[in-house]
Design a protein around this motif. Structure first.
Motif, PDB file in Angstrom:
ATOM      1  N   GLY A  79       0.788  -1.226   0.000  1.00  0.00           N
ATOM      2  CA  GLY A  79       0.000   0.000   0.000  1.00  0.00           C
ATOM      3  C   GLY A  79       0.819   1.274   0.000  1.00  0.00           C
ATOM      4  N   GLU A  80       2.126   1.170  -0.012  1.00  0.00           N
ATOM      5  CA  GLU A  80       2.962   2.369   0.026  1.00  0.00           C
ATOM      6  C   GLU A  80       3.145   3.000  -1.353  1.00  0.00           C
ATOM      7  N   LEU A 103       3.197  13.559  -7.015  1.00  0.00           N
ATOM      8  CA  LEU A 103       3.492  12.865  -5.762  1.00  0.00           C
ATOM      9  C   LEU A 103       2.790  13.524  -4.577  1.00  0.00           C
ATOM     10  N   ALA A 104       2.696  14.844  -4.597  1.00  0.00           N
ATOM     11  CA  ALA A 104       2.004  15.560  -3.517  1.00  0.00           C
ATOM     12  C   ALA A 104       0.519  15.211  -3.497  1.00  0.00           C
ATOM     13  N   VAL A 105      -0.093  15.143  -4.669  1.00  0.00           N
ATOM     14  CA  VAL A 105      -1.512  14.767  -4.748  1.00  0.00           C
ATOM     15  C   VAL A 105      -1.692  13.335  -4.251  1.00  0.00           C
ATOM     16  N   TYR A 106      -0.826  12.441  -4.682  1.00  0.00           N
ATOM     17  CA  TYR A 106      -0.903  11.045  -4.256  1.00  0.00           C
ATOM     18  C   TYR A 106      -0.769  10.935  -2.733  1.00  0.00           C
ATOM     19  N   ASP A 107       0.212  11.637  -2.164  1.00  0.00           N
ATOM     20  CA  ASP A 107       0.398  11.620  -0.709  1.00  0.00           C
ATOM     21  C   ASP A 107      -0.822  12.176   0.016  1.00  0.00           C
ATOM     22  N   LEU A 110      -3.410   9.469   0.085  1.00  0.00           N
ATOM     23  CA  LEU A 110      -3.064   8.443   1.064  1.00  0.00           C
ATOM     24  C   LEU A 110      -3.365   8.917   2.483  1.00  0.00           C
ATOM     25  N   LYS A 111      -3.016  10.174   2.773  1.00  0.00           N
ATOM     26  CA  LYS A 111      -3.259  10.733   4.103  1.00  0.00           C
ATOM     27  C   LYS A 111      -4.765  10.800   4.387  1.00  0.00           C
TER      28      LYS A 111
END
Length: 135
Positions: A79-80, A103-107, A110-111
């Motif tokens: 899931g990472e 990557l910011a959108v993906y993070d 996830l958050k």
């Protein structure tokens, strides 16, 4: 901890180098290692330290964690999104700023999902109003 799998690590680094359109010499220079040493890593003859893997990862613009997993130094966490991150960072069709934005959108997703799973609310004002109407 998994054992160090040097052969597949070298193949993975070679694949990432080719995707980034680097020659062996260019990557060696960018990573601050010698050309022969990098060649030996790619051929599975050398076991690079975590520090060297970090330098190579930085030069390839992939996460060091991705290389640590390939080397067997770290266990892959489900899931990472390591492969997704590596793919985004290695994509030659988008620039560095675009990669960081993705990557910011993906993070952020996830958050948000982790907060939802733990029962915390991350609802914005519009969603909060919908919840109030359901009561």
């Amino acid at each position: 901890m998994a054992s160090l799998n040097v052969g597949s690590l070298g193949e993975y680094i070679r694949e990432q180098r080719r995707n980034a359109q680097y020659s062996l010499r260019q990557l060696a220079e960018a990573a601050g290692v010698s050309n022969p040493y990098l060649s030996q890593i790619e051929r599975g003859l050398r076991k690079p330290s975590a520090e060297i893997l970090q330098q190579i990862a930085k030069a390839l613009r992939i996460s060091a964690e991705t290389l640590y997993v390939q080397a067997g130094i770290l266990e892959e966490r489900r899931g990472e999104g390591l492969e997704l991150r590596a793919s985004i960072l290695a994509d030659p069709l988008i620039n560095e700023q675009q990669k960081q934005a993705l990557l910011a959108v993906y993070d952020a997703f996830l958050k948000e999902n982790a907060a939802s799973a733990s029962g915390a609310t991350t609802d914005g004002p519009a969603t909060q109003n919908i919840h109030r109407e359901d009561r």
